[in-house]
Every structure is written in C-alpha cells, then in structure tokens.
Design a protein around this motif. Structure first.
Motif, mmCIF file in Angstrom:
data_model
loop_
_atom_site.group_PDB
_atom_site.id
_atom_site.type_symbol
_atom_site.label_atom_id
_atom_site.label_comp_id
_atom_site.label_asym_id
_atom_site.label_seq_id
_atom_site.Cartn_x
_atom_site.Cartn_y
_atom_site.Cartn_z
ATOM 1 N N ASN B 268 0.795 -1.223 0.000
ATOM 2 C CA ASN B 268 0.000 0.000 0.000
ATOM 3 C C ASN B 268 0.830 1.277 0.000
ATOM 4 O OD1 ASN B 268 -2.704 0.163 -0.305
ATOM 5 N ND2 ASN B 268 -3.221 -0.121 1.846
ATOM 6 N N PHE B 269 2.068 1.189 0.467
ATOM 7 C CA PHE B 269 2.885 2.408 0.590
ATOM 8 C C PHE B 269 4.281 2.155 0.060
ATOM 9 C CE2 PHE B 269 -0.429 2.780 3.728
ATOM 10 C CZ PHE B 269 -0.820 4.098 3.611
ATOM 11 N N ASN B 270 4.835 3.179 -0.594
ATOM 12 C CA ASN B 270 6.204 3.089 -1.071
ATOM 13 C C ASN B 270 6.900 4.422 -0.802
ATOM 14 O OD1 ASN B 270 8.567 2.588 -2.448
ATOM 15 N ND2 ASN B 270 7.661 2.962 -4.477
ATOM 16 N N ARG B 271 7.341 4.597 0.434
ATOM 17 C CA ARG B 271 8.033 5.824 0.856
ATOM 18 C C ARG B 271 7.352 7.093 0.336
ATOM 19 N NH1 ARG B 271 14.325 4.140 0.335
ATOM 20 N NH2 ARG B 271 14.089 2.051 1.207
ATOM 21 N N PRO B 272 6.117 7.333 0.726
ATOM 22 C CA PRO B 272 5.355 8.456 0.161
ATOM 23 C C PRO B 272 5.989 9.822 0.418
ATOM 24 C CG PRO B 272 4.237 7.540 2.073
ATOM 25 C CD PRO B 272 5.335 6.593 1.726
ATOM 26 N N PHE B 273 6.705 9.960 1.525
ATOM 27 C CA PHE B 273 7.251 11.289 1.841
ATOM 28 C C PHE B 273 8.536 11.587 1.078
ATOM 29 C CE2 PHE B 273 4.756 10.479 5.886
ATOM 30 C CZ PHE B 273 3.655 11.168 5.417
ATOM 31 N N GLN B 274 8.945 10.647 0.226
ATOM 32 C CA GLN B 274 10.070 10.942 -0.669
ATOM 33 C C GLN B 274 9.582 11.320 -2.064
ATOM 34 O OE1 GLN B 274 13.075 7.896 -0.774
ATOM 35 N NE2 GLN B 274 13.259 7.902 1.456
ATOM 36 N N ALA B 275 8.278 11.523 -2.201
ATOM 37 C CA ALA B 275 7.719 11.853 -3.517
ATOM 38 C C ALA B 275 8.263 13.197 -4.006
ATOM 39 C CB ALA B 275 6.202 11.909 -3.428
ATOM 40 N N HIS B 276 8.517 13.271 -5.326
ATOM 41 C CA HIS B 276 9.051 14.499 -5.920
ATOM 42 C C HIS B 276 7.961 15.491 -6.289
ATOM 43 C CE1 HIS B 276 12.648 12.189 -6.127
ATOM 44 N NE2 HIS B 276 13.315 13.207 -6.602
ATOM 45 N N ASN B 277 6.746 14.986 -6.459
ATOM 46 C CA ASN B 277 5.626 15.881 -6.767
ATOM 47 C C ASN B 277 4.329 15.159 -6.386
ATOM 48 O OD1 ASN B 277 4.783 14.219 -9.019
ATOM 49 N ND2 ASN B 277 6.528 15.067 -10.128
ATOM 50 N N ILE B 278 3.198 15.848 -6.545
ATOM 51 C CA ILE B 278 1.934 15.288 -6.077
ATOM 52 C C ILE B 278 1.550 14.022 -6.857
ATOM 53 C CG2 ILE B 278 -0.561 15.740 -5.891
ATOM 54 C CD1 ILE B 278 0.993 17.071 -3.742
ATOM 55 N N LYS B 279 1.848 14.036 -8.150
ATOM 56 C CA LYS B 279 1.538 12.874 -8.972
ATOM 57 C C LYS B 279 2.330 11.669 -8.474
ATOM 58 C CE LYS B 279 0.471 12.833 -13.829
ATOM 59 N NZ LYS B 279 0.803 13.514 -15.076
ATOM 60 N N ASP B 280 3.603 11.908 -8.224
ATOM 61 C CA ASP B 280 4.482 10.886 -7.687
ATOM 62 C C ASP B 280 3.954 10.414 -6.318
ATOM 63 O OD1 ASP B 280 6.714 9.282 -7.418
ATOM 64 O OD2 ASP B 280 8.010 10.882 -6.675
ATOM 65 N N PHE B 281 3.471 11.375 -5.522
ATOM 66 C CA PHE B 281 2.923 11.039 -4.200
ATOM 67 C C PHE B 281 1.798 10.024 -4.326
ATOM 68 C CE2 PHE B 281 -0.405 11.829 -1.010
ATOM 69 C CZ PHE B 281 0.301 11.520 0.149
ATOM 70 N N TRP B 282 0.881 10.230 -5.273
ATOM 71 C CA TRP B 282 -0.250 9.305 -5.399
ATOM 72 C C TRP B 282 0.158 7.953 -5.979
ATOM 73 C CZ3 TRP B 282 -4.258 9.411 -2.526
ATOM 74 C CH2 TRP B 282 -4.708 10.621 -2.005
ATOM 75 N N ASN B 283 1.381 7.866 -6.516
ATOM 76 C CA ASN B 283 1.884 6.549 -6.909
ATOM 77 C C ASN B 283 2.569 5.847 -5.744
ATOM 78 O OD1 ASN B 283 1.071 6.387 -9.585
ATOM 79 N ND2 ASN B 283 2.764 7.700 -10.249
ATOM 80 N N ARG B 284 2.626 6.512 -4.589
ATOM 81 C CA ARG B 284 3.317 5.952 -3.436
ATOM 82 C C ARG B 284 2.446 5.863 -2.189
ATOM 83 N NH1 ARG B 284 8.934 7.069 -3.146
ATOM 84 N NH2 ARG B 284 9.856 7.749 -5.097
ATOM 85 N N TRP B 285 1.361 6.610 -2.137
ATOM 86 C CA TRP B 285 0.518 6.700 -0.933
ATOM 87 C C TRP B 285 -0.769 5.904 -1.146
ATOM 88 C CZ3 TRP B 285 0.698 8.660 3.986
ATOM 89 C CH2 TRP B 285 -0.514 8.777 4.660
ATOM 90 N N HIS B 286 -1.103 5.037 -0.197
ATOM 91 C CA HIS B 286 -2.321 4.226 -0.287
ATOM 92 C C HIS B 286 -2.508 3.749 -1.729
ATOM 93 C CE1 HIS B 286 -6.614 3.586 1.468
ATOM 94 N NE2 HIS B 286 -5.998 2.468 1.151
ATOM 95 N N MET B 287 -1.470 3.083 -2.227
ATOM 96 C CA MET B 287 -1.379 2.770 -3.646
ATOM 97 C C MET B 287 -2.542 1.946 -4.187
ATOM 98 S SD MET B 287 2.541 2.006 -3.083
ATOM 99 C CE MET B 287 3.020 0.963 -4.443
ATOM 100 N N THR B 288 -2.989 0.945 -3.423
ATOM 101 C CA THR B 288 -4.052 0.106 -3.995
ATOM 102 C C THR B 288 -5.333 0.910 -4.167
ATOM 103 O OG1 THR B 288 -4.705 -0.756 -1.826
ATOM 104 C CG2 THR B 288 -3.093 -2.044 -3.077
#
Lengths: 77, 402
Positions: B268-288
């Motif tokens: 479900n998570f892949n280091r969300p706080f290392q996201a480079h932008n919001i789009k990247d964030f949604w590929n890392r936060w609560h992914m499923t």
C-alpha cells in the motif's frame, strides 16, 4: 505502414520521442507516459489499427515498453 | 464473549498465527488446505463481530447477499447482452449500500444500521468485478472464488485492495517451497516493521504528541487570525506522521498475513514522503486505493470524454477527470466539508503539478536540475501533503466551529 511503424508513430506523437532504437524502454518508470497518455494510446490504437482494448485490460506490466505494445498490436488479429 | 479486532492487540497476533499454523504447514508441503483455510478465516471474521458488534455482523451478511445478487445477476445478463444503461444501473446498485452508510451520518447524525467495518473495501472489490465483466476481461465468476475474494480475512477491514484475477491466480497456485520460504521471510520482516510503525511510531505521534500539540493549537486560537498559530503547523506534521505510521503499519500486517497464507497481496505504501511531486505522491501513498481510482475512475472518465469528443483539448479532459476523481475520493472518505475540501485540494494540486510538468518539459534546457532542486521538490511536496492531511484530519473543524 505496418503495425510496428504505426505504434511507434503513435508513441512519438504522445511523448515526442523516437523509440525505434529503444524498444525496451520502460515507458511508465521513466515517466514518459502517464494515465492520460495511456488513454490516448488506447484510443489511437483503436482508431488507427482497429484494436479494441478495454481500459481494464490495460495491465501496466504488460504494456510498459514499445516492444510489448507492438507485440500486442501484432497479436491482435 | 471473545471479540477480536484485526491487528488490535498482542492476543490477536498470537491467535492468528496459531490459527494459521496448519495453513503454513500445508503450504510448506506444497498443499493448500482449502476447507481449513475457509473455516479459520470465517472464525476470525465472526470474532470481529461478536458482542456489542453483532449488528454489524448481520449488516455484513446482508451486504454480501446483496452483492451476490447484483454480481451474479449482472454476470447472467452480460452473457447475453451488453447495454450501457444496465451496466450503470448495476454499478449504482452495487455502491448503494456504501452511499447510504456514508450519507446517513450527515443527515440524521447517527451511523447507519447497514454499516460494518470494511464496507468500503468490499465495495471496491465488487465494483471492480462488475467493471471487468462489462469490459469482457472477466468472462466468468464462480460463487466460492468470489466469496473468498470478497471475504479474504487478512484485508477485510481496511485493504489493501486486491484485484480478482490477481488474487485468484495466487490462490490456485501453491508456491514452491523456496518461494514460500521467501514469502514467510518477507512476512516476518513486514510484521515487525508493522509493529515498529504502528505501535511505536504511530503511538508516539498519535497518542503521545498529537493531543498535546492539538491542545496548544486550541489554546492559541484566539491569538491568531483564523487560529493559524505555529502550533497548528505542528498539528499538521504530527498528524501526518501519525496517519502514515498507523496506516502503513496496519497495511504491513495485512500483507504479512496474506503472505503467510501464500497470497502476495499488493503493498500500500512506497516511501510516500520521498515523492518528488503530487503525482508521484499518489503513486506511493495508499497505492491500492489510488490505483483503483486511477484504473476505474480517472481512466474510464478520460476514455469516455475523449471517445465521445465531449471535450477536445486533452489537457482540459485530464483536469476535468482529476476533479471528478478526487471529488469522489473525498466523498468516499465521508460526507463532511473537510473530506470534500481535501479532495478538491488534491485535484487542484495535481492540476497545478501537471501545468508545472508541462512547463518543465518545454523549458528543460533553461531550468536547473540538481540535488538541491530535487530536495526542494521533495520538501515542497511534503509540506503540501501535510497541509492536505491537516484538512483531512478534521481538526480545522474543531478549531473553527466547535
């Protein structure tokens, strides 16, 4: 134009890049295409090649390189 | 009577591992004891709804019967015909119980009798099956596999949200011994990482720090315009940390338990706080969840608009689709002003993000790119995300209106 060339030209329109010598580039990992481009890709495949690919058929792991997309297009009929 | 809430206390983990021991022994020897697995899963689900929670248990049974009728009714219909109207009606009927459960508290101020822990996650799964039947990527569904998918015990209360075909493949394939041992190794790592996340860091941020800093923010609210005190910034960051460690911890438990049962539930998570932008964030936060929204809402909406040429400009199409996507996500969290604003906030953030990405693409040569600009991007994204979680937390509601 054969299918390979058509797919490459669609991808070129979407990303501005020529993949002729980069057939195994991972399109999603490199951020070259996103969900929006994906939808445009599916629509183009439909209008130019008559491939009917529903959105839920689209598994990113099976469509992530130009080579895989060409293969899908060639296997379509 | 004994009541067990998923992953809530040490007793649960002990009983869970004890109950799953025969499953492990079976898988180690290359066999899946299907009947035992079904019974032990049912037992743990029943124990979630004992005592004062019995009404929720009844609601769950009713809900499952409702979804069975809809999904198998649609399957029967779809084998002969394929009208858009029927498909739309089927999806609406499938989400109806969830809509009632979400709207009821906003209208009559008490929870709906139809609600139970996990209703949203079961709805995602049912709707996904209906969509795939519509698209023809799934030609058939069978009763037992469908029930197993819907009621898969490790993820029943809060996900991760698996996909039917992926789940079914794992279930039918018993992993080889070396592969299974690898899965167990991952399970143990996830389990202990989950303990560290949920019960140490989540506890530290959520139980120790959050009440104090919220108290400071409330105490200072009359000294600042709109109560925007320094302590409020603290609330945003502390709450965000709590939210991540609590939910990521839970998700790790759910994935670990699935792995023990030989099912590779997606992370479900892949280091969300290392996201480079919001789009990247949604590929890392609560992914499923975000991938579910991407595949079944965003992409379908864009596909529909473009195919019917409702809007010509692809950029405008994506902006409309983002708004619809995140508004639905907001409403899904609950019908309160702050969840809806949270959805709108993320829609705006991702639209702005896209404008910036297009600008960047055009001016690639003029714009500097080095580790400092990357650090700036990560820090900016982190702050935007933490602010969005402050909205999400509902604390502003307390601060302003209570």
């Amino acid at each position: 134009m054969d299918k390979k060339a058509t797919v490459l030209s669609i991808l070129n329109d979407l990303t501005g890049e020529d993949f002729t010598n980069n057939l195994d580039e991972d399109l999603f990992a490199s951020g070259l295409i996103d969900s929006m481009d994906t939808v445009q890709l599916l629509l183009q495949l439909q209008s130019q090649l008559g491939m009917d690919v529903p959105v839920s058929e689209f598994d990113r792991n099976q469509w992530n390189t130009p080579a895989k997309i060409i293969k899908k297009a060639e296997d379509a009929d | 009577m004994l009541n067990l809430q998923p992953y809530a206390d040490p007793q649960y983990f002990l009983l869970l591992m004890l109950g799953l021991l025969p499953v492990m022994i079976g898988l180690y020897h290359g066999r899946r004891f299907k009947t035992y697995e079904t019974l032990i899963s049912l037992l743990f689900i029943i124990l979630m709804f004992t005592g004062a929670k019995w009404q929720q248990g009844v609601a769950l049974i009713g809900y499952i019967l409702w979804q069975l009728a809809i999904v198998f009714g649609y399957l029967h219909y779809r084998k002969q015909r394929n009208q858009t109207g029927v498909f739309v009606l089927t999806v609406l009927l499938s989400i109806l119980p969830l809509v009632i459960v979400k709207v009821t508290p906003a209208v009559v101020l008490h929870p709906s009798l139809l609600g139970f822990l996990g209703i949203s996650y079961l709805t995602f799964k049912a709707v996904q099956v209906i969509m795939e039947l519509r698209d023809g990527t799934m030609k058939d569904v069978e009763l037992m596999p469908f029930l197993r998918f819907m009621l898969f015990m490790p993820v029943i209360s809060s996900g991760p949200i698996d996909r039917y075909r992926r789940f079914q493949k794992d279930y039918e394939q018993v992993p080889e011994r070396t592969q299974y041992l690898g899965m167990l190794e991952r399970a143990i790592w996830y389990l202990f990482l989950g303990f560290f996340y949920k019960y140490m860091l989540g506890y530290l941020f959520g139980t120790v720090l959050l009440p104090r800093i919220e108290f400071s923010a409330l105490a200072a609210r009359h000294m600042y315009w709109l109560g925007l005190s320094p302590a409020l910034i603290g609330v945003a960051f502390v709450y965000s940390m709590y939210l991540f460690f609590d939910f990521a911890g839970y998700s790790l438990f759910a994935v670990a338990t699935s792995l023990v049962m030989g099912i590779d539930t997606p992370m479900n998570f892949n280091r969300p706080f290392q996201a480079h932008n919001i789009k990247d964030f949604w590929n890392r936060w609560h992914m499923t969840l975000s991938f579910w929204f991407r595949d079944f809402i965003f992409m379908r909406v864009t596909f529909f608009i473009m195919k019917h040429k409702l809007i010509k400009n692809p950029i405008r199409v994506s902006q409309v689709a983002y708004l619809i996507n995140f508004l639905i996500m907001g409403f899904w969290h609950g019908v309160t002003w702050y969840y809806i604003v949270y959805g709108l906030f993320h829609a705006c953030a991702i639209i702005i993000n896209d404008i910036w990405l297009r600008f960047k693409k055009k001016h690639r040569k003029q714009l500097p790119h080095n580790r400092w600009t990357e650090a700036l991007a990560i820090a900016t994204t982190f702050c935007v995300v933490c602010f969005s979680f402050l909205i999400f937390s509902g604390f502003l509601n307390t601060l302003w209106f209570k």
